[in-house]
Motif scaffolding. Structure first.
Motif, short mmCIF file in Angstrom:
data_model
loop_
_atom_site.label_atom_id
_atom_site.label_comp_id
_atom_site.label_asym_id
_atom_site.label_seq_id
_atom_site.Cartn_x
_atom_site.Cartn_y
_atom_site.Cartn_z
N GLU A 212 0.83 -1.21 0.00
CA GLU A 212 0.00 0.00 0.00
C GLU A 212 0.86 1.26 0.00
N ARG A 213 2.06 1.16 0.57
CA ARG A 213 2.94 2.33 0.68
C ARG A 213 3.95 2.42 -0.45
N LEU A 214 4.23 1.31 -1.10
CA LEU A 214 5.19 1.31 -2.20
C LEU A 214 4.52 1.75 -3.50
N PRO A 215 5.23 2.49 -4.33
CA PRO A 215 4.63 2.91 -5.60
C PRO A 215 4.42 1.71 -6.53
N ARG A 216 3.37 1.80 -7.34
CA ARG A 216 3.08 0.72 -8.27
C ARG A 216 4.15 0.60 -9.35
N SER A 217 5.01 1.59 -9.45
CA SER A 217 6.09 1.52 -10.44
C SER A 217 7.18 0.54 -10.04
N LEU A 218 7.17 0.07 -8.79
CA LEU A 218 8.19 -0.89 -8.37
C LEU A 218 8.04 -2.18 -9.16
N ARG A 219 9.15 -2.61 -9.77
CA ARG A 219 9.17 -3.89 -10.50
C ARG A 219 9.96 -4.88 -9.65
N ILE A 220 9.27 -5.88 -9.13
CA ILE A 220 9.90 -6.83 -8.22
C ILE A 220 9.44 -8.24 -8.56
N CYS A 221 10.38 -9.15 -8.64
CA CYS A 221 10.11 -10.54 -9.01
C CYS A 221 10.67 -11.46 -7.93
N PHE A 222 9.92 -12.50 -7.60
CA PHE A 222 10.35 -13.48 -6.61
C PHE A 222 10.70 -14.79 -7.33
N ALA A 223 11.85 -15.34 -6.98
CA ALA A 223 12.36 -16.54 -7.64
C ALA A 223 11.56 -17.77 -7.24
N HIS A 224 11.81 -18.86 -7.97
CA HIS A 224 11.29 -20.19 -7.67
C HIS A 224 9.77 -20.22 -7.61
N GLY A 225 9.15 -19.52 -8.58
CA GLY A 225 7.69 -19.56 -8.67
C GLY A 225 6.97 -18.95 -7.50
N GLY A 226 7.63 -18.08 -6.75
CA GLY A 226 7.01 -17.52 -5.57
C GLY A 226 7.03 -18.45 -4.38
N GLY A 227 7.83 -19.53 -4.47
CA GLY A 227 7.92 -20.47 -3.35
C GLY A 227 6.57 -21.08 -3.04
N SER A 228 6.20 -21.12 -1.77
CA SER A 228 4.95 -21.73 -1.33
C SER A 228 3.75 -20.82 -1.54
N PHE A 229 3.97 -19.55 -1.85
CA PHE A 229 2.88 -18.57 -1.86
C PHE A 229 1.69 -18.94 -2.73
N PRO A 230 1.89 -19.28 -4.02
CA PRO A 230 0.71 -19.50 -4.87
C PRO A 230 -0.16 -20.67 -4.40
N TYR A 231 0.47 -21.64 -3.77
CA TYR A 231 -0.23 -22.87 -3.44
C TYR A 231 -0.92 -22.80 -2.09
N LEU A 232 -0.59 -21.78 -1.29
CA LEU A 232 -1.21 -21.59 0.02
C LEU A 232 -1.99 -20.28 0.10
N LEU A 233 -2.21 -19.63 -1.03
CA LEU A 233 -2.90 -18.35 -1.02
C LEU A 233 -4.32 -18.48 -0.50
N GLY A 234 -4.99 -19.57 -0.80
CA GLY A 234 -6.34 -19.78 -0.29
C GLY A 234 -6.35 -19.80 1.24
N ARG A 235 -5.38 -20.44 1.83
CA ARG A 235 -5.27 -20.47 3.29
C ARG A 235 -5.05 -19.06 3.85
N VAL A 236 -4.21 -18.29 3.17
CA VAL A 236 -3.93 -16.94 3.64
C VAL A 236 -5.17 -16.06 3.53
N ASP A 237 -5.88 -16.14 2.41
CA ASP A 237 -7.12 -15.37 2.27
C ASP A 237 -8.14 -15.77 3.34
N ASN A 238 -8.22 -17.05 3.62
CA ASN A 238 -9.15 -17.52 4.64
C ASN A 238 -8.79 -16.95 6.01
N ALA A 239 -7.49 -16.92 6.32
CA ALA A 239 -7.05 -16.35 7.59
C ALA A 239 -7.36 -14.86 7.65
N TRP A 240 -7.17 -14.17 6.53
CA TRP A 240 -7.46 -12.72 6.49
C TRP A 240 -8.95 -12.46 6.74
#
Length: 333
Positions: A212-240
């Motif tokens: 929310e505080r970083l500008p949208r112009s920031l170009r940032i990439c995470f290696a290794h397919g984002g690690g565990s993030f994509p596969y556990l995103l449903g769990r994170v949304d549920n917790a939120w």
């Protein structure tokens, strides 16, 4: 144009850092023959490597074999020196950044370099990032943390703002993985902790409100397919949705932030890649191989090329189009 965003290099040799700084356990290369070496950490064997790490001709030969037009090379993370005094890490950044450009100069139409920075010191890191970009690098690679400081740390956030302002793309690579005795064998830190480190880094930017505080112009990439993030995103949304302690600093569901960053394609499995595309979209994934290490993809690009669910335009974006835009590369075909 096929672009491998995530590949690594090691110089054939570099100054004796233990002798220069008078402290032990610095990385160095123990060559066993002209084509092979052992990357050392002090007296400890760290990883066997071969000459593709430092020999541009070998690298291009294997790029031609795999049909890769451009590889973006970045330092092996144990060269970061984040645990050392900042001036020593700055010295390391300089010598390894110059070594990367020397390798690229041997194949200037095929190789590009990401710089490293002394991330433990914000001012020095900003200065080296700007210097490196002016000197010919196309972006910066950083580790996902500095000691106990994650990417949402105030000093690291200042560095991220600097990169956004100066249009410097970033690759975030996990390193110094959390581990204990239960993960002392079978490369478990690389198989368990490394994906967790990457997920931790992404969530630190989302749940802290950093995006929310970083500008949208920031170009940032995470290696290794984002690690565990994509596969556990449903769990994170549920917790939120169900726990206010998760959403206290994060005004929107975590899944709303997937358009704020990129990931590479190094997931090694069609089912995993298909889910990654569903979560991130084909405009936010770039080819990454982890070449030339044993856990890297071989042949490079084989997973994306053979994925039956990808339409031709999506395949082209992942194989090169997205990276060309991310790195602001001209079409050099």
């Amino acid at each position: 144009m096929i672009i491998d965003l995530h590949s690594h290099f090691l110089p054939a040799e570099w100054p004796d850092l233990e002798q220069r700084f008078g402290t032990p356990d610095w990385p160095w290369m123990r060559h066993t023959d002209p084509d092979h070496a052992m990357l050392m950490m002090g007296n400890r064997d760290f990883r066997p490597v071969y000459d593709a790490c430092w020999n541009a001709e070998r690298r291009v030969e294997e790029m031609d074999r795999d049909g890769i037009d451009i590889q973006v090379i970045s330092a092996t993370p144990i060269l970061f020196a984040y645990g050392r005094p900042a001036d020593q890490a700055a010295y390391c950044a300089r010598i390894f950044n110059e070594a990367a450009l020397e390798i690229c100069a041997r194949a200037p139409t095929r190789l590009r370099a990401l710089a490293q920075v002394p991330l433990q010191d914000t001012d020095l890191a900003c200065r080296e990032a700007s210097r490196a970009m002016a000197g010919g690098h196309v972006g910066v690679q950083i580790g996902n943390h500095v000691g106990e400081r994650g990417l949402d740390d105030a000093g690291i956030m200042t560095f991220l703002h600097h990169c956004a302002q100066e249009d410097i793309p970033l690759l975030v690579h996990p390193w110094d993985m959390m581990t204990n005795e239960r993960m002392s064998r079978y490369m478990l830190p690389w198989l368990v902790s490394m994906p967790a480190e990457t997920q931790l880094s992404i969530l630190s930017l989302i749940l802290s409100g950093a995006f929310e505080r970083l500008p949208r112009s920031l170009r940032i990439c995470f290696a290794h397919g984002g690690g565990s993030f994509p596969y556990l995103l449903g769990r994170v949304d549920n917790a939120w949705r169900n726990r206010d302690i998760v959403r206290v600093d994060c005004p929107r569901p975590p899944s709303d932030y997937v358009d704020r960053f990129f990931v590479d394609s190094a997931v090694f499995d069609h089912d995993a890649l298909e889910l990654l595309v569903r979560v991130m979209g084909d405009t936010h994934i770039m080819l990454g191989s982890d070449y030339p290490f044993p856990l890297g993809e071989s042949p490079v690009g084989g997973l994306v090329r053979s994925a039956p669910f990808l339409e031709p335009q999506a395949r082209a974006r992942i194989l090169g189009g997205n990276a060309a835009c991310f790195l602001r590369l001209p079409d050099t075909r």
